[in-house]
Write a protein that holds these residues in place. Structure first.
Motif, PDB file in Angstrom:
ATOM      1  N   LYS A 176       3.335 -23.426  29.832  1.00  0.00           N
ATOM      2  CA  LYS A 176       4.067 -22.194  30.120  1.00  0.00           C
ATOM      3  C   LYS A 176       5.535 -22.493  30.407  1.00  0.00           C
ATOM      4  CE  LYS A 176       4.001 -18.102  33.118  1.00  0.00           C
ATOM      5  NZ  LYS A 176       3.290 -17.419  34.240  1.00  0.00           N
ATOM      6  N   THR A 177       5.805 -23.597  31.095  1.00  0.00           N
ATOM      7  CA  THR A 177       7.177 -23.979  31.423  1.00  0.00           C
ATOM      8  C   THR A 177       8.004 -24.243  30.171  1.00  0.00           C
ATOM      9  OG1 THR A 177       6.496 -24.933  33.547  1.00  0.00           O
ATOM     10  CG2 THR A 177       8.615 -25.660  32.655  1.00  0.00           C
ATOM     11  N   ILE A 178       7.398 -24.894  29.167  1.00  0.00           N
ATOM     12  CA  ILE A 178       8.147 -25.177  27.937  1.00  0.00           C
ATOM     13  C   ILE A 178       8.049 -24.022  26.937  1.00  0.00           C
ATOM     14  CG2 ILE A 178       7.860 -27.669  28.222  1.00  0.00           C
ATOM     15  CD1 ILE A 178       5.765 -27.628  26.005  1.00  0.00           C
ATOM     16  N   GLY A 179       7.390 -22.946  27.332  1.00  0.00           N
ATOM     17  CA  GLY A 179       7.312 -21.760  26.478  1.00  0.00           C
ATOM     18  C   GLY A 179       6.467 -21.940  25.245  1.00  0.00           C
ATOM     19  N   TYR A 180       5.439 -22.796  25.334  1.00  0.00           N
ATOM     20  CA  TYR A 180       4.606 -23.049  24.149  1.00  0.00           C
ATOM     21  C   TYR A 180       3.374 -22.149  24.156  1.00  0.00           C
ATOM     22  CZ  TYR A 180       1.966 -25.371  20.507  1.00  0.00           C
ATOM     23  OH  TYR A 180       1.267 -25.640  19.342  1.00  0.00           O
ATOM     24  N   GLU A 181       3.216 -21.345  23.099  1.00  0.00           N
ATOM     25  CA  GLU A 181       2.064 -20.457  22.974  1.00  0.00           C
ATOM     26  C   GLU A 181       1.370 -20.644  21.628  1.00  0.00           C
ATOM     27  OE1 GLU A 181       3.691 -16.587  23.534  1.00  0.00           O
ATOM     28  OE2 GLU A 181       3.908 -16.812  25.714  1.00  0.00           O
ATOM     29  N   GLY A 182       1.646 -21.760  20.954  1.00  0.00           N
ATOM     30  CA  GLY A 182       1.105 -21.990  19.614  1.00  0.00           C
ATOM     31  C   GLY A 182      -0.283 -22.604  19.615  1.00  0.00           C
ATOM     32  N   ARG A 183      -0.667 -23.102  18.452  1.00  0.00           N
ATOM     33  CA  ARG A 183      -1.980 -23.717  18.268  1.00  0.00           C
ATOM     34  C   ARG A 183      -2.084 -24.991  19.093  1.00  0.00           C
ATOM     35  NH1 ARG A 183      -4.718 -22.132  13.546  1.00  0.00           N
ATOM     36  NH2 ARG A 183      -5.694 -24.179  13.477  1.00  0.00           N
ATOM     37  N   ARG A 184      -3.346 -25.368  19.392  1.00  0.00           N
ATOM     38  CA  ARG A 184      -3.581 -26.567  20.187  1.00  0.00           C
ATOM     39  C   ARG A 184      -4.444 -27.585  19.446  1.00  0.00           C
ATOM     40  NH1 ARG A 184      -4.311 -24.596  26.499  1.00  0.00           N
ATOM     41  NH2 ARG A 184      -2.611 -23.060  26.498  1.00  0.00           N
ATOM     42  N   ASP A 185      -4.580 -27.421  18.151  1.00  0.00           N
ATOM     43  CA  ASP A 185      -5.346 -28.403  17.394  1.00  0.00           C
ATOM     44  C   ASP A 185      -4.520 -29.682  17.259  1.00  0.00           C
ATOM     45  OD1 ASP A 185      -3.524 -26.970  15.905  1.00  0.00           O
ATOM     46  OD2 ASP A 185      -4.641 -27.126  14.040  1.00  0.00           O
TER      47      ASP A 185
ATOM     48  N   ALA B 174      11.804 -30.258  23.837  1.00  0.00           N
ATOM     49  CA  ALA B 174      13.200 -30.688  23.735  1.00  0.00           C
ATOM     50  C   ALA B 174      14.176 -29.538  23.961  1.00  0.00           C
ATOM     51  CB  ALA B 174      13.447 -31.323  22.366  1.00  0.00           C
ATOM     52  N   ARG B 175      13.756 -28.303  23.662  1.00  0.00           N
ATOM     53  CA  ARG B 175      14.647 -27.150  23.826  1.00  0.00           C
ATOM     54  C   ARG B 175      14.619 -26.566  25.233  1.00  0.00           C
ATOM     55  NH1 ARG B 175      12.736 -25.346  18.516  1.00  0.00           N
ATOM     56  NH2 ARG B 175      11.418 -23.819  19.551  1.00  0.00           N
ATOM     57  N   THR B 176      13.676 -27.002  26.074  1.00  0.00           N
ATOM     58  CA  THR B 176      13.544 -26.378  27.389  1.00  0.00           C
ATOM     59  C   THR B 176      13.742 -27.348  28.555  1.00  0.00           C
ATOM     60  OG1 THR B 176      11.136 -26.678  27.230  1.00  0.00           O
ATOM     61  CG2 THR B 176      12.013 -24.517  26.636  1.00  0.00           C
ATOM     62  N   ILE B 177      13.397 -28.618  28.376  1.00  0.00           N
ATOM     63  CA  ILE B 177      13.477 -29.580  29.476  1.00  0.00           C
ATOM     64  C   ILE B 177      14.648 -30.526  29.219  1.00  0.00           C
ATOM     65  CG2 ILE B 177      12.242 -31.238  30.892  1.00  0.00           C
ATOM     66  CD1 ILE B 177      10.980 -28.443  30.776  1.00  0.00           C
TER      67      ILE B 177
ATOM     68  N   LEU C  40      25.753 -35.217  34.128  1.00  0.00           N
ATOM     69  CA  LEU C  40      25.440 -35.329  32.707  1.00  0.00           C
ATOM     70  C   LEU C  40      24.140 -34.580  32.444  1.00  0.00           C
ATOM     71  CD1 LEU C  40      25.608 -36.596  29.827  1.00  0.00           C
ATOM     72  CD2 LEU C  40      24.383 -38.558  30.756  1.00  0.00           C
ATOM     73  N   ILE C  41      24.176 -33.590  31.550  1.00  0.00           N
ATOM     74  CA  ILE C  41      22.980 -32.834  31.174  1.00  0.00           C
ATOM     75  C   ILE C  41      23.017 -32.613  29.665  1.00  0.00           C
ATOM     76  CG2 ILE C  41      21.528 -30.834  31.698  1.00  0.00           C
ATOM     77  CD1 ILE C  41      23.338 -30.210  34.042  1.00  0.00           C
ATOM     78  N   MET C  42      21.864 -32.772  28.997  1.00  0.00           N
ATOM     79  CA  MET C  42      21.794 -32.545  27.561  1.00  0.00           C
ATOM     80  C   MET C  42      20.463 -31.873  27.227  1.00  0.00           C
ATOM     81  SD  MET C  42      20.625 -33.295  24.308  1.00  0.00           S
ATOM     82  CE  MET C  42      19.500 -34.648  24.702  1.00  0.00           C
ATOM     83  N   ARG C  43      20.533 -30.879  26.334  1.00  0.00           N
ATOM     84  CA  ARG C  43      19.316 -30.224  25.872  1.00  0.00           C
ATOM     85  C   ARG C  43      19.491 -29.846  24.416  1.00  0.00           C
ATOM     86  NH1 ARG C  43      17.436 -24.867  28.848  1.00  0.00           N
ATOM     87  NH2 ARG C  43      18.478 -23.849  27.102  1.00  0.00           N
TER      88      ARG C  43
ATOM     89  N   PHE D 114      21.075 -24.444  31.282  1.00  0.00           N
ATOM     90  CA  PHE D 114      20.042 -25.476  31.323  1.00  0.00           C
ATOM     91  C   PHE D 114      18.858 -25.116  32.214  1.00  0.00           C
ATOM     92  CE2 PHE D 114      24.128 -27.513  30.467  1.00  0.00           C
ATOM     93  CZ  PHE D 114      23.852 -28.163  29.274  1.00  0.00           C
ATOM     94  N   GLY D 115      18.961 -23.995  32.935  1.00  0.00           N
ATOM     95  CA  GLY D 115      17.839 -23.549  33.753  1.00  0.00           C
ATOM     96  C   GLY D 115      17.566 -24.418  34.959  1.00  0.00           C
ATOM     97  N   ILE D 116      18.573 -25.163  35.432  1.00  0.00           N
ATOM     98  CA  ILE D 116      18.383 -26.068  36.566  1.00  0.00           C
ATOM     99  C   ILE D 116      19.034 -25.472  37.803  1.00  0.00           C
ATOM    100  CG2 ILE D 116      18.894 -28.346  37.515  1.00  0.00           C
ATOM    101  CD1 ILE D 116      18.987 -29.418  34.670  1.00  0.00           C
ATOM    102  N   ARG D 117      18.244 -25.353  38.850  1.00  0.00           N
ATOM    103  CA  ARG D 117      18.785 -24.975  40.153  1.00  0.00           C
ATOM    104  C   ARG D 117      18.440 -26.097  41.124  1.00  0.00           C
ATOM    105  NH1 ARG D 117      20.764 -20.344  41.711  1.00  0.00           N
ATOM    106  NH2 ARG D 117      19.716 -19.100  40.132  1.00  0.00           N
ATOM    107  N   MET D 118      19.454 -26.829  41.578  1.00  0.00           N
ATOM    108  CA  MET D 118      19.230 -28.010  42.393  1.00  0.00           C
ATOM    109  C   MET D 118      18.651 -27.658  43.753  1.00  0.00           C
ATOM    110  SD  MET D 118      19.977 -30.604  40.580  1.00  0.00           S
ATOM    111  CE  MET D 118      19.981 -31.842  41.880  1.00  0.00           C
TER     112      MET D 118
END
Length: 302
Positions: free
Chosen positions: A6-15, A29-32, A227-230, A275-279
């Motif tokens: 849920k955190t990485i926003g993945y709702e696709g297939r799990r096979d 890679a797009r969320t964390i 330093l932050i990269m996404r 980046f969605g980061i709150r320290m």
């Protein structure tokens, strides 16, 4: 595991398939983000994948390179993938030599008779998992070209054909067209032998306390700029000090835009908005950043 997905926003297939692996890498890679904010506040490298997962899910944070790939490997294992960590040696282009083993860690996944390398923390890695075969050029969704070079059965190098060289204008607004005859550049060397994050507890701690930039500045320390990269769908975005940069790859051109940040309050807003980061200790972080830039002003005036 459900909270992680849920955190990485993945709702696709799990096979357990290459397409699922590709979608999971993209979502992660797009969320964390890769970030050093924790080091600026005195945090240590975590060597327990579950501890990293808790910090990502409950703390809304990113992490250092071994932490992100360690957590991603754990997630793949929970979904049924035959995945394990592999030790890598980053290539230092200034000295022309490899850094110590454990300076980077990637994830190896076995699917049928094929082996895939996936990496959610390296800024220059392919946007898609790569099949480990010698010298085959593999092109990802944004047109970046990558390949592996085999040293022996268990030792390989990951190489990339860059849009522009490492000496390019990192923080200038520009459109960078690819070299018509670009060289293949080695990013890191890897061993295919399985390892676990705990194997590198001492080495990664020492490495992240001492690794330096080409200019001799420590990259992960309380004296370093944030330093932050996404990754994004078509490129990446990153923050270094008080400059925010986005890179978009389109039609063979890397389009780069830069925004200067004037105050610590604006910087905190960018860290959260982009980046969605709150320290957990934002005041401590901002105080360190202000002190760093005060030192820069004093040095420049001497």
């Amino acid at each position: 595991m459900e909270a992680y997905l849920k955190t990485i926003g993945y709702e696709g297939r799990r096979d357990v398939t290459p397409n699922t692996l590709k979608a999971l890498q993209a979502a992660h890679a797009r969320t964390i983000p890769l970030e050093n904010l924790g080091f600026m506040c005195g945090e240590k490298v975590l060597h327990c994948p579950l501890a990293v997962c808790r910090r990502i899910v409950l703390g809304g944070r990113g992490g250092a390179s071994p932490e992100l790939n360690g957590a991603f490997c754990w997630l793949l294992q929970q979904l049924g993938f035959q995945a394990h960590l592999v030790a890598c040696e980053l290539y230092d282009h200034q000295s022309g030599s490899f850094l110590p083993e454990g300076s980077h860690i990637a994830v190896l996944v076995a699917l049928g008779r094929k082996r895939y390398l996936t990496d959610v923390s390296c800024p220059t890695f392919s946007k898609e998992p790569m099949v480990i075969v010698p010298h085959k050029v593999q092109t990802d969704a944004v047109g970046s070209r990558h390949r592996f070079r085999r040293h022996d059965e268990m030792t390989w190098s990951f190489q990339k054909m860059f849009y522009t060289g490492f000496e390019g204008p990192l923080f200038e607004d520009c459109d960078v067209a690819p070299d018509p005859n670009p060289p293949w550049t080695t990013v890191y060397r890897l061993s295919l032998f399985p390892c676990v994050l705990e194997d590198f507890k001492h080495l990664t701690t020492v490495f992240y306390q001492n690794v330096k930039s080409p200019k001799g500045v420590k990259l992960f320390s309380s004296q370093k700029e944030p330093l932050i990269m996404r990754h994004t769908v078509r490129g990446k975005k990153f923050l270094l000090g008080k400059r925010f940069c986005t890179v978009v790859y389109k039609e063979g051109v890397a389009r780069k835009t830069v925004t200067d940040i004037d105050t610590s309050e604006e910087l905190a807003d960018v860290i959260w908005r982009e980046f969605g980061i709150r320290m957990f200790d934002e005041k401590q972080l901002m105080a360190k950043i202000d002190l760093l830039f005060e030192r820069k002003v004093r040095r420049s005036s001497i």
